[in-house]
Design a protein around this motif. Structure first.
Motif, PDB file in Angstrom:
ATOM      1  N   SER A   1       6.621  13.807  -9.763  1.00 12.22           N
ATOM      2  CA  SER A   1       5.794  12.728  -9.234  1.00 12.22           C
ATOM      3  C   SER A   1       6.508  12.080  -8.049  1.00 12.22           C
ATOM      4  CB  SER A   1       5.536  11.673 -10.316  1.00 12.22           C
ATOM      5  OG  SER A   1       4.867  12.234 -11.426  1.00 12.22           O
ATOM      6  N   TYR A   2       5.741  11.608  -7.082  1.00  9.81           N
ATOM      7  CA  TYR A   2       6.341  10.949  -5.922  1.00  9.81           C
ATOM      8  C   TYR A   2       5.460   9.793  -5.476  1.00  9.81           C
ATOM      9  CZ  TYR A   2       2.833  13.773  -3.484  1.00  9.81           C
ATOM     10  OH  TYR A   2       1.657  14.356  -3.085  1.00  9.81           O
ATOM     11  N   ASP A   3       6.067   8.872  -4.760  1.00 13.68           N
ATOM     12  CA  ASP A   3       5.355   7.685  -4.288  1.00 13.68           C
ATOM     13  C   ASP A   3       6.079   7.164  -3.053  1.00 13.68           C
ATOM     14  OD1 ASP A   3       3.741   5.423  -4.099  1.00 13.68           O
ATOM     15  OD2 ASP A   3       4.999   4.271  -5.463  1.00 13.68           O
ATOM     16  N   ILE A   4       5.361   6.916  -1.985  1.00 10.94           N
ATOM     17  CA  ILE A   4       5.914   6.279  -0.791  1.00 10.94           C
ATOM     18  C   ILE A   4       4.999   5.134  -0.407  1.00 10.94           C
ATOM     19  CG2 ILE A   4       7.105   8.320   0.101  1.00 10.94           C
ATOM     20  CD1 ILE A   4       4.740   8.775   1.975  1.00 10.94           C
TER      21      ILE A   4
ATOM     22  N   PHE B   1       0.857  -1.179   0.000  1.00 10.51           N
ATOM     23  CA  PHE B   1       0.000   0.000   0.000  1.00 10.51           C
ATOM     24  C   PHE B   1       0.891   1.226   0.000  1.00 10.51           C
ATOM     25  CE2 PHE B   1       0.681  -1.121   4.440  1.00 10.51           C
ATOM     26  CZ  PHE B   1       1.047   0.100   5.016  1.00 10.51           C
ATOM     27  N   GLY B   2       0.341   2.359  -0.421  1.00  6.74           N
ATOM     28  CA  GLY B   2       1.140   3.561  -0.460  1.00  6.74           C
ATOM     29  C   GLY B   2       0.343   4.764  -0.888  1.00  6.74           C
ATOM     30  N   TYR B   3       1.043   5.859  -1.085  1.00  5.20           N
ATOM     31  CA  TYR B   3       0.422   7.108  -1.505  1.00  5.20           C
ATOM     32  C   TYR B   3       1.288   7.727  -2.588  1.00  5.20           C
ATOM     33  CZ  TYR B   3      -1.676  11.731  -1.432  1.00  5.20           C
ATOM     34  OH  TYR B   3      -2.307  12.892  -1.806  1.00  5.20           O
ATOM     35  N   ALA B   4       0.671   8.119  -3.702  1.00  6.01           N
ATOM     36  CA  ALA B   4       1.390   8.704  -4.820  1.00  6.01           C
ATOM     37  C   ALA B   4       0.730  10.021  -5.202  1.00  6.01           C
ATOM     38  CB  ALA B   4       1.401   7.748  -6.009  1.00  6.01           C
ATOM     39  N   GLY B   5       1.535  10.960  -5.684  1.00  2.00           N
ATOM     40  CA  GLY B   5       0.996  12.254  -6.083  1.00  2.00           C
ATOM     41  C   GLY B   5       1.956  12.981  -6.995  1.00  2.00           C
ATOM     42  N   GLU B   6       1.613  14.212  -7.312  1.00  2.00           N
ATOM     43  CA  GLU B   6       2.446  15.031  -8.185  1.00  2.00           C
ATOM     44  C   GLU B   6       2.360  16.480  -7.739  1.00  2.00           C
ATOM     45  OE1 GLU B   6       3.180  15.940 -12.953  1.00  2.00           O
ATOM     46  OE2 GLU B   6       1.425  14.800 -12.284  1.00  2.00           O
TER      47      GLU B   6
END
Length: 246
Positions: free
Chosen positions: A96-99, A86-91
């Motif tokens: 763009s980033y994802d953790i 599971f994680g969280y992605a955005g821009e």
């Protein structure tokens, strides 16, 4: 996590691209002649059938599960890998980033179950990611416990889109740490490199590592047959993958 034919960061950023459109459930299926993970075969250079289910919300949150057959014995004894993540992605500002967190679950053939945290960034066609071991749970030999950051993997990827609709991928990754030696049977830190091309679900890849021909798992008795993996040799991988909306 999903189709291991592509770098994890690429999958994560594609998940984000879907999430910003609308929340959705998707499923994926793939078949490959060799399951390659961080430059090393997870199927003794034999074929694998893989698939998973993902949920991506319009907020950027995602969760999913993925499974594949694996093999760690040279006598064709097959095992399984089942991942949950599971994680969280955005821009923000064109970046763009994802953790996220990824848990690898295996049967006893692998010797360990383990978890990782990861973080990725992408700018244009370039992306970079780091994955850190959180902990490892040995199936046997309690003295083989490993803690936070006792293995890490750094990956760097660049995608070149072609007018034909195909994409060329360039990848370099660095794997190191005590847990990596125990789980993969390698006796040294190493780089892996690959170049791939993909279109309409079909993929082809050439991959290699900096491991030598003497890297046969001598440091961990469960991998005495590591020579069957040919970690020092160039490998040619082909596969096909499909995604479905649920």
């Amino acid at each position: 996590m999903k189709n291991r034919f592509y770098p994890l960061v690429t999958v994560a950023l594609l998940l984000f691209a879907s999430a910003v459109q609308a929340q959705q459930w998707t499923a994926n299926f793939s078949a490959t002649n060799n399951y390659i993970w961080r430059g090393l075969t997870q199927s003794i250079n034999e074929g694998a059938i893989q698939g998973g289910i993902d949920y991506a919300a319009d907020s950027g949150f995602y969760v999913g599960t993925w499974a594949s057959n694996v093999s760690y014995e040279s006598d064709d004894v097959y095992s399984y890998e089942h991942d949950i993540y599971f994680g969280y992605a955005g821009e923000e500002g064109g970046i763009s980033y994802d953790i996220g967190y990824l848990y690898y679950n295996y049967d006893s053939g692998a010797g360990f179950d383990f978890g990782e945290v990861y973080g990725a960034i992408g700018v244009g066609n370039f992306s970079a990611q780091v994955s850190l071991l959180t902990y490892a749970e040995p199936d046997e030999e309690p003295g083989q416990d490993f803690g936070f950051a006792q293995a890490s993997y750094w990956s760097f990827d660049y995608v070149i889109p072609l007018d034909s609709g195909a994409e060329i991928g360039l990848h370099a990754g660095f794997h190191e740490g005590d847990f990596m030696y125990a789980f993969n049977g390698a006796t040294d830190d190493y780089w892996d490199f690959n170049i791939s091309i993909a279109k309409d679900g079909f993929s082809a890849m050439v991959t290699t590592t900096t491991l030598g021909d003497d890297d046969d798992g001598d440091g961990f008795e469960d991998f005495a047959s590591m020579g069957a993996r040919d970690n020092d040799e160039m490998k040619f991988v082909v596969g096909y993958s499909m995604d479905f909306e649920l």
